[in-house]
Every structure is written in C-alpha cells, then in structure tokens.
Design an enzyme around this catalytic site. Structure first.
Site, short mmCIF file in Angstrom:
data_model
loop_
_atom_site.label_atom_id
_atom_site.label_comp_id
_atom_site.label_asym_id
_atom_site.label_seq_id
_atom_site.Cartn_x
_atom_site.Cartn_y
_atom_site.Cartn_z
N THR A 25 0.81 -1.21 -0.14
CA THR A 25 -0.07 0.08 0.13
C THR A 25 0.91 1.34 0.02
OG1 THR A 25 -0.21 0.05 2.43
CG2 THR A 25 -1.84 -1.25 1.27
N ASP A 26 0.25 2.42 -0.16
CA ASP A 26 0.80 3.83 -0.29
C ASP A 26 0.82 4.30 1.17
OD1 ASP A 26 -2.02 4.58 0.04
OD2 ASP A 26 -1.68 5.60 -1.90
N ALA A 27 0.98 5.39 1.44
CA ALA A 27 1.09 5.94 2.86
C ALA A 27 -0.35 6.06 3.23
CB ALA A 27 1.66 7.36 2.76
N GLY A 28 -1.43 6.06 2.61
CA GLY A 28 -2.76 6.14 2.84
C GLY A 28 -3.44 4.97 3.08
N VAL A 30 -3.83 2.46 0.56
CA VAL A 30 -4.60 2.03 -0.56
C VAL A 30 -3.50 1.28 -1.23
CG1 VAL A 30 -5.70 2.84 -2.59
CG2 VAL A 30 -5.86 4.14 -0.93
#
Length: 146
Positions: A25-28, A30
């Site tokens: 995932t990314d930092a959010g 997702v």
C-alpha cells in the site's frame, strides 16, 4: 480440489486468499495499482501448483517458461491495508503455445480489479515460442475438469 496454502479450485475457478500488507500500500493504506499484477501472477502460479504443475522444474529441466504476451486490467474499486482478498483465476482458452486467463481480485462480493492475461510458452534459451509441455497441458486439463 482440496483447499491449501496454494488455494483451491471449484467450478473451474481457482481461488487464492491474499492478505493486503503494508508493503502493498501507499501512505494512505490504499493498494498500489501494480500490486494487482503481482496478486494475479500469484493466482496463476498457484493454480498450476494446485493441479500438479511445477513451473520451476520445467524451467530447469526443459528450459521452458511462460511469459506475458498481453494484459488488460480494469480497476473498479480500491483495496486497503489488512483487507482479505481472493484472487479468482479462470482458464478461458488453452492452445498449443498460449493460455488465456480471466482473473478477478475480489473483496467478498466486490470486484476490485479484472484482468485478461494471455501467457505464451517460450524457450528460455531462444526466447521463441515453443509448444506447451505435456505436464502443463495435463494441469490445465485438470483445471478445466473441476
């Protein structure tokens, strides 16, 4: 076929459970778009493994492997950190040199991504198309019989 770490096959569909980890995932939180390609690859590999195909042994002994000839992907909804997903893999068509797969990455009944993948059997030495090994044809026949 029985369920295992490599998934299970029922009604001609291989299902592989996949957990979404932080590295996916990314930092959010997702899922990165490219991780769906990895999940699909795992689904195809484990489908063969579930039916007795051994890609690594065939690569070593016969110098033959699958390469992706074409791929289409449609993203429908995001996946998130800690989701438990299922990669569904179905063989659409198997020919002498190629196999076409339809794949879905699902969160329960929601489709996150759909893929159409065409894999070609090639000589790893020359890079040229080569007929699919008998072991792989047998594995595909087992899949289609489920």
């Amino acid at each position: 076929m029985n369920s295992s770490i490599s998934g299970s096959i029922e009604d001609k569909i291989h299902r592989l459970p996949v957990r979404v980890y932080y590295s996916d995932t990314d930092a959010g939180g997702v899922i990165y778009h490219s991780r769906y390609l990895d999940m699909a690859e795992h689904g195809r590999s484990d489908m063969f493994r579930t039916c007795g195909g051994n890609q690594f042994e065939t690569m070593k002994s016969d110098g033959i492997g699958f390469v992706i000839r074409s791929l289409e992907i449609a993203y429908h909804s995001p996946g998130f950190l800690d989701d438990l997903l299922t990669v569904e893999t179905r063989v659409v068509k198997a020919e002498r040199f190629t196999v076409i797969f339809n794949q879905k990455v699902m969160r329960e009944d929601q489709c996150l991504a759909e893929l159409k993948v065409k894999a070609a059997c090639v000589s790893l030495k020359s890079g040229r198309p080569t007929p699919m090994p008998e072991e792989w044809k047998t594995a595909i026949d087992r899949i289609l019989a489920c």
